[in-house]
Design an enzyme around this catalytic site. Structure first.
Site, short mmCIF file in Angstrom:
data_model
loop_
_atom_site.label_atom_id
_atom_site.label_comp_id
_atom_site.label_asym_id
_atom_site.label_seq_id
_atom_site.Cartn_x
_atom_site.Cartn_y
_atom_site.Cartn_z
N ILE A 33 19.23 38.17 39.53
CA ILE A 33 18.07 37.64 40.25
C ILE A 33 18.25 36.14 40.48
O ILE A 33 17.60 35.55 41.33
CB ILE A 33 16.73 37.88 39.48
CG1 ILE A 33 16.70 37.08 38.16
CG2 ILE A 33 16.48 39.35 39.26
CD1 ILE A 33 15.30 36.91 37.61
N ASP A 34 19.13 35.50 39.68
CA ASP A 34 19.24 34.03 39.71
C ASP A 34 19.93 33.49 40.97
O ASP A 34 19.80 32.31 41.28
CB ASP A 34 20.00 33.52 38.48
CG ASP A 34 19.36 33.95 37.17
OD1 ASP A 34 18.14 34.20 37.18
OD2 ASP A 34 20.07 34.05 36.16
N MET A 44 11.87 32.51 36.73
CA MET A 44 13.21 32.54 36.11
C MET A 44 14.23 31.84 37.01
O MET A 44 13.88 31.21 38.01
CB MET A 44 13.62 33.97 35.83
CG MET A 44 13.02 34.54 34.56
SD MET A 44 13.69 36.17 34.23
CE MET A 44 13.10 36.43 32.57
N GLY A 45 15.48 31.99 36.65
CA GLY A 45 16.54 31.39 37.46
C GLY A 45 17.66 30.79 36.64
O GLY A 45 18.63 30.27 37.18
N THR A 69 29.41 38.38 32.96
CA THR A 69 30.09 39.68 33.03
C THR A 69 31.37 39.59 33.88
O THR A 69 32.41 40.14 33.53
CB THR A 69 29.14 40.73 33.65
OG1 THR A 69 27.96 40.78 32.84
CG2 THR A 69 29.76 42.10 33.74
N ARG A 83 12.35 40.97 37.07
CA ARG A 83 13.58 41.77 36.98
C ARG A 83 13.30 43.27 37.06
O ARG A 83 14.25 44.07 37.10
CB ARG A 83 14.29 41.47 35.65
CG ARG A 83 14.84 40.08 35.56
CD ARG A 83 16.21 40.01 34.93
NE ARG A 83 16.42 40.83 33.78
CZ ARG A 83 16.68 40.37 32.54
NH1 ARG A 83 16.72 39.07 32.33
NH2 ARG A 83 16.91 41.19 31.56
N HIS A 114 9.90 38.58 32.89
CA HIS A 114 10.71 39.75 33.22
C HIS A 114 10.11 40.64 34.30
O HIS A 114 10.76 41.59 34.74
CB HIS A 114 11.01 40.56 31.95
CG HIS A 114 11.94 39.82 31.03
ND1 HIS A 114 11.50 38.80 30.22
CD2 HIS A 114 13.28 39.91 30.84
CE1 HIS A 114 12.54 38.31 29.55
NE2 HIS A 114 13.61 38.96 29.91
N ARG A 125 -3.80 25.67 34.29
CA ARG A 125 -3.39 26.93 33.67
C ARG A 125 -1.94 27.22 34.06
O ARG A 125 -1.52 26.90 35.18
CB ARG A 125 -4.26 28.09 34.16
CG ARG A 125 -5.73 27.96 33.80
CD ARG A 125 -5.98 28.19 32.31
NE ARG A 125 -7.39 28.21 32.00
CZ ARG A 125 -8.13 27.15 31.69
NH1 ARG A 125 -7.57 25.94 31.65
NH2 ARG A 125 -9.42 27.27 31.40
O1 F6P Z 1 20.06 35.94 34.31
C1 F6P Z 1 18.87 36.63 34.48
C2 F6P Z 1 17.78 36.08 33.60
O2 F6P Z 1 16.60 36.81 33.86
C3 F6P Z 1 17.52 34.59 33.72
O3 F6P Z 1 16.78 34.26 34.86
C4 F6P Z 1 16.81 34.32 32.41
O4 F6P Z 1 17.03 32.98 32.04
C5 F6P Z 1 17.47 35.27 31.45
O5 F6P Z 1 18.10 36.26 32.22
C6 F6P Z 1 16.54 35.93 30.46
O6 F6P Z 1 17.29 36.62 29.53
P1 F6P Z 1 16.72 37.77 28.56
O7 F6P Z 1 16.68 39.03 29.35
O8 F6P Z 1 17.73 37.80 27.45
O9 F6P Z 1 15.38 37.35 28.11
#
Ligand code: F6P
Length: 363
Positions: free
Chosen positions: A141-142, A184-185, A120, A290, A287, A281
């Site tokens: 979040i990354d 994530m990351g 962005t 997020r 998500h 496991r």
């Molecule tokens: O950039 C934030 C993020 O959550 C990353 O950690 C992850 O790789 C990606 O976005 C996931 O994207 P989407 O929301 O399109 O599944």
């Protein structure tokens, strides 16, 4: 009567906790301190292309400090310079940047605050070069944005991932299993490194250090020999084996950054179960990291970044992003931000601290 200067706010890319706290801070300061009128662009750069926006008054941003997501909506695919048109086989890309700039003129927007990640803010830099007065606020979040030590959203994601790690700990212990937590990351290991250390992960795997599965299996067996009959592996979605590839979950054709990572935890799980003979496991935090309310740290950071962005607007210092360097709020040129993601340096203090307490990085 003199027309009030008009500010537009846009939120782009993946959402994260704390965006609304920035929208609130920017809007309140613009109205209270700077006598501005504020509009919110809908769904990131989509809204600029389609001319979708709404007026933001004081009351519209009151009570949103603790709210997750973004009240404006966002998009991970809308790029005015490469705007997706059509679908499937008919998908093509058009440069609609002129339309966006004309829309902003027609809306009588004097300047914009763009809240987003490197994608962005990279687009924001292009718009700035094309004459739009823009200030950026780093969001993800990354934690992988150049020019700032921390992004808001990161602390919330790490807190959620850490809780996940804590919860698998007890079940791993009870069943004498290997539990793998995939976090994530994107291409960076910040979330895995911080949540792995906070959650006491025995093995932390980050994209910056490609792993050797034999080294991980050895560490698990060694723990077993010492009476620790379980192991916790925290793996970044972007991690990969030495000489191998990342795991791709899906390709989003319309997106400028089309690859969505995911699934490496399952691949590693099968290999570890085969090599060690221990039940394994995998849990994917996904998500969950997020969503929901920002932590207190992120609320404070978001508020400070938002008000500092408005100080730049007041000084007409455009083409800049606000950031945090140590304990200081700084501004950095968007040009630097647009150079790509900020990865974990191999000499990072936290990697050596983790190694000192016996954490294995798989290599
Ligand atoms: O950039 C934030 C993020 O959550 C990353 O950690 C992850 O790789 C990606 O976005 C996931 O994207 P989407 O929301 O399109 O599944």
């Amino acid at each position: 009567m003199k027309k009030k200067p008009r500010l537009a706010i846009l939120t782009g890319g993946g959402d994260c906790p704390g965006i609304n706290a920035v929208i609130r801070a920017v809007t309140k300061k613009a109205i209270l301190d700077q006598g501005m009128e504020v509009i919110g662009i809908a769904d990131g750069y989509h809204g600029l292309v389609k001319n979708r926006y709404r007026k933001l008054r004081y009351n519209d941003v009151s009570g949103i400090l603790t709210l997750g997501g973004t009240i404006l909506g966002t998009s991970k695919v809308a790029n005015p310079y490469r705007y997706p048109v059509g679908q499937g086989k008919n998908l093509r890309f058009s440069d609609l940047s002129r339309r966006v700039i004309n829309n902003l003129r027609r809306l009588k927007v004097d300047c914009m605050v763009c809240i987003g990640g490197d994608g962005t803010l990279g687009i924001a830099y292009q718009l700035f070069k094309d004459g739009v007065a823009i200030v950026g606020v780093p969001k993800t979040i990354d934690n992988d944005i150049r020019g700032t030590d921390v992004t808001f959203g990161f602390n919330s994601a790490v807190t959620i991932a850490t809780e996940g790690i804590d919860r698998v700990h007890t079940t791993a212990q009870s069943h004498h299993r290997i539990m793998i937590v995939e976090v994530m990351g994107h291409q960076a290991g910040w979330v895995a490194l911080h949540s792995g250390v906070a959650g006491g992960g025995d093995i932390i795997l980050i994209p910056e250090i490609p792993y050797d599965v034999e080294v991980i299996a050895q560490r698990v067996k060694e723990r077993n020999r010492k009476g620790k009959r379980f192991s916790i592996v925290v793996i970044a979605e972007g991690a990969r084996p030495q000489g191998g590839n990342v795991a791709i979950q899906r390709i989003v054709q319309e997106s400028a950054d089309a690859v969505r990572l995911g699934g490496i935890g399952f691949i590693l799980g099968e290999q570890l179960e085969r090599i060690t003979g221990l039940q394994t496991r995998t849990v994917v935090m996904g998500h969950l990291q997020r969503g929901g309310s920002p932590t207190a740290f992120d609320r404070v950071l978001a508020t400070e970044l938002g008000t500092t962005a408005m100080e730049l607007v007041e000084k007409r210092k455009f083409g800049q992003m606000v950031g945090l360097s140590g304990a200081r709020l700084v501004n950095v040129p968007l040009k630097i931000v647009a150079q790509g993601p900020r990865l974990v340096p191999l000499n990072h203090r936290l990697i050596s601290s983790a190694r000192s307490v016996g954490t294995c990085f798989g290599a």
